[in-house]
Design a protein around this motif. Structure first.
Motif, short mmCIF file in Angstrom:
data_model
loop_
_atom_site.label_atom_id
_atom_site.label_comp_id
_atom_site.label_asym_id
_atom_site.label_seq_id
_atom_site.Cartn_x
_atom_site.Cartn_y
_atom_site.Cartn_z
N PRO A 107 12.36 22.23 -29.83
CA PRO A 107 10.94 21.97 -30.05
C PRO A 107 10.08 23.17 -30.41
O PRO A 107 8.89 23.00 -30.68
N VAL A 108 10.64 24.38 -30.43
CA VAL A 108 9.87 25.56 -30.84
C VAL A 108 10.28 25.93 -32.26
O VAL A 108 11.47 25.99 -32.57
N ASP A 109 9.29 26.20 -33.11
CA ASP A 109 9.59 26.57 -34.49
C ASP A 109 8.61 27.64 -34.94
O ASP A 109 7.40 27.52 -34.74
N LEU A 110 9.15 28.70 -35.54
CA LEU A 110 8.34 29.79 -36.08
C LEU A 110 8.79 30.07 -37.50
O LEU A 110 9.91 29.73 -37.91
N ALA A 111 7.92 30.71 -38.27
CA ALA A 111 8.32 31.10 -39.63
C ALA A 111 9.48 32.08 -39.59
O ALA A 111 10.29 32.12 -40.51
N ILE A 145 4.57 26.60 -34.72
CA ILE A 145 3.93 25.52 -35.46
C ILE A 145 4.07 24.15 -34.79
O ILE A 145 3.35 23.22 -35.16
N ARG A 146 4.98 24.00 -33.83
CA ARG A 146 5.16 22.70 -33.18
C ARG A 146 4.48 22.63 -31.81
O ARG A 146 4.64 21.65 -31.09
N MET A 147 3.71 23.66 -31.46
CA MET A 147 3.11 23.68 -30.13
C MET A 147 2.17 22.50 -29.92
O MET A 147 2.08 21.96 -28.83
N ILE A 148 1.45 22.10 -30.95
CA ILE A 148 0.51 21.00 -30.82
C ILE A 148 1.20 19.72 -30.36
O ILE A 148 0.61 18.88 -29.70
N ARG A 149 2.49 19.59 -30.67
CA ARG A 149 3.25 18.39 -30.33
C ARG A 149 4.02 18.55 -29.01
O ARG A 149 4.08 17.63 -28.20
N HIS A 150 4.62 19.73 -28.81
CA HIS A 150 5.56 19.89 -27.70
C HIS A 150 5.17 20.93 -26.66
O HIS A 150 5.83 21.04 -25.63
#
Length: 458
Positions: A136-140, A158-163
């Protein structure tokens, strides 16, 4: 203080993995931004937790300071040694997890996976995908950022808003304490409420409390089909309103990013196409998921929103995402000096005013400065990039930016940590008692102050 125990360290990790030659060690001593270059007596590359424990134990016995490094993708100088070596003038080694890349089999029932600290985000996500799940964690920087670094900085992405942030994904950790003992808190239990949350404490500790060697991460279900849209808007409030319109219609926001015309123009100069034809002060990129015809719902929301132009594609829509993910590289290539990179956050309600004030910061100074702003609009995180700034004016300009952030009720560090770059300004976000409590925690875990000297506390 004993002599540097290089022979003992070589006996632990092997001759090839103790680098005391200046040329061999050089690549580990400069951070990603190029702004910070430190000094270490050697670079040590353990392969296992046990090797790491033996290294830390030997260094502790000899009074040797330790700088901990993962993928070295940090932006605040926390992953490299101090510029002049240890502030207490002790010998110092850099310990890197670059060889610790193992990833366990996925527990598909418990939806979790154990990884070594040097495993990259991309590798973890690919392992999860083999079982139909997602990290669930994603970075450039997904291909180089590592598990240990994620936890140490409590990265958002970028996925913090969701997870949620990295701390929300940590079920357990294995870490080496300052005396070489191994702490193991490792369980996939959803409920385990015995005592202090030590994994949560180590998340965000920036290598000052222990060396994280393994992490048990939560995994999540894939979102299914997604729609990625980019809308050109004239006001930040319009972008915020568009997000609200999507959630009001029952959609899930998987990611939400904001960019400026200056940033999009700069990215376009280096290759990726402009996502929409119309030009506007701001661009909002949103990836959404849900049930039913998600595309139709997004179109409906766009038709009722005050947007100048918009485009949408089924996910992953890599061409649209390129406009956002190429910002960092384009900014670095364009600046005549190392980019001043300030990761901050403000309350979402304050985003319109804060972005306007931050864009105007160039007019507050009498030297070159080109602001390029972008970030995660869904959680108020702004990445402030200041180009062409003379080195002797960096601190002055940083103070201007942090003053704006503090006045808007924000934080000087949203997801990259404090490192060495921001220690002079921690009082803007933490009161005297708060800082004293953190210092007490540091002293309890690392009484000799061997781990990452100069990070977080200065």
């Amino acid at each position: 203080m004993s002599a540097m125990p290089l022979a003992d360290l070589r006996a632990v990790v092997g001759d090839a993995h103790v680098l005391d030659d200046a040329d061999a060690a050089a690549g580990y001593l400069t951070d990603w931004t190029g702004r910070w270059t430190g000094r270490a007596d050697a670079v040590i590359r353990p392969r296992t937790t046990e090797e790491m424990a033996a290294v830390v134990s030997a260094c502790a016995a000899a009074g040797i300071a330790i700088c901990v490094q993962g993928g070295n993708t940090g932006l605040v100088g926390g992953s490299v040694p101090p510029v002049g070596g240890d502030p207490a003038d002790r010998p110092l080694v850099l310990v890197t997890t670059t060889r610790m890349t193992d990833i366990d089999g996925v527990d598909t029932i418990g939806r979790c996976v154990g990884v070594q600290a040097g495993a990259t985000i991309d590798a973890i996500d690919r392992r999860a995908a083999e079982s139909g799940l997602r990290f669930p964690v994603d970075l450039a920087s997904r291909e180089s950022a590592t598990a240990g670094g994620l936890v140490a900085t409590n990265a958002g992405g970028i996925r913090m808003i969701r997870h949620g942030n990295t701390r929300s994904q940590v079920l357990g950790v294995e870490a080496v304490l300052a005396d070489g003992r191994i702490l193991r808190r490792w369980t996939s239990l959803v409920k385990d409420n015995v005592g202090y949350d030590l994994p949560g404490l180590l998340a965000g500790s920036e290598g000052t409390l222990a060396v994280i060697t393994r992490v048990l991460f939560r995994l999540v279900a894939t979102p299914g089909d997604t729609i990625v849209s980019v809308a050109a808007v004239h006001h930040v409030a319009d972008a915020i309103g568009f997000l609200g319109s999507l959630t009001d219609r029952g959609l899930n926001i998987e990611a939400a990013e904001i960019m400026t015309e200056a940033g999009i123009t700069l990215v376009e100069e280096y290759g990726p196409r402009r996502p929409v034809a119309a030009r506007a002060p701001f661009y909002v990129l949103v990836e959404t998921s849900g049930t039913g015809d998600v595309e139709a719902v997004v179109l409906e929301a766009l038709e009722s929103a005050p947007v100048a132009d918009a485009v949408l594609e089924p996910g992953p829509a890599r061409a649209l995402w390129a406009a956002r993910e190429q910002h960092t590289e384009s900014i670095a290539r364009s600046s005549a000096t190392p980019v001043v990179k300030l990761d901050v956050s403000v309350p979402i309600r304050a985003l319109p005013e804060a972005l306007a004030e931050l864009e105007a910061v160039a007019g507050m100074v009498d030297h070159p400065c080109r602001p390029i702003l972008f970030g995660h609009i869904g959680d108020g995180n702004i990445h402030v990039n200041l180009l062409d700034v003379p080195e002797d004016r960096v601190d002055e300009l940083t103070a201007h930016v942090f003053g704006i952030v503090a006045a808007n009720g924000g934080s000087i560090s949203a997801e990259h940590g404090i490192g060495r770059a921001k220690t002079a300004w921690t009082h803007l976000g933490r009161g005297e008692v708060d800082r004293a409590a953190m210092r007490a925690v540091k002293d309890a875990f690392d009484p000799a102050g061997l781990f990452n000297p100069g990070v977080l506390f200065g």
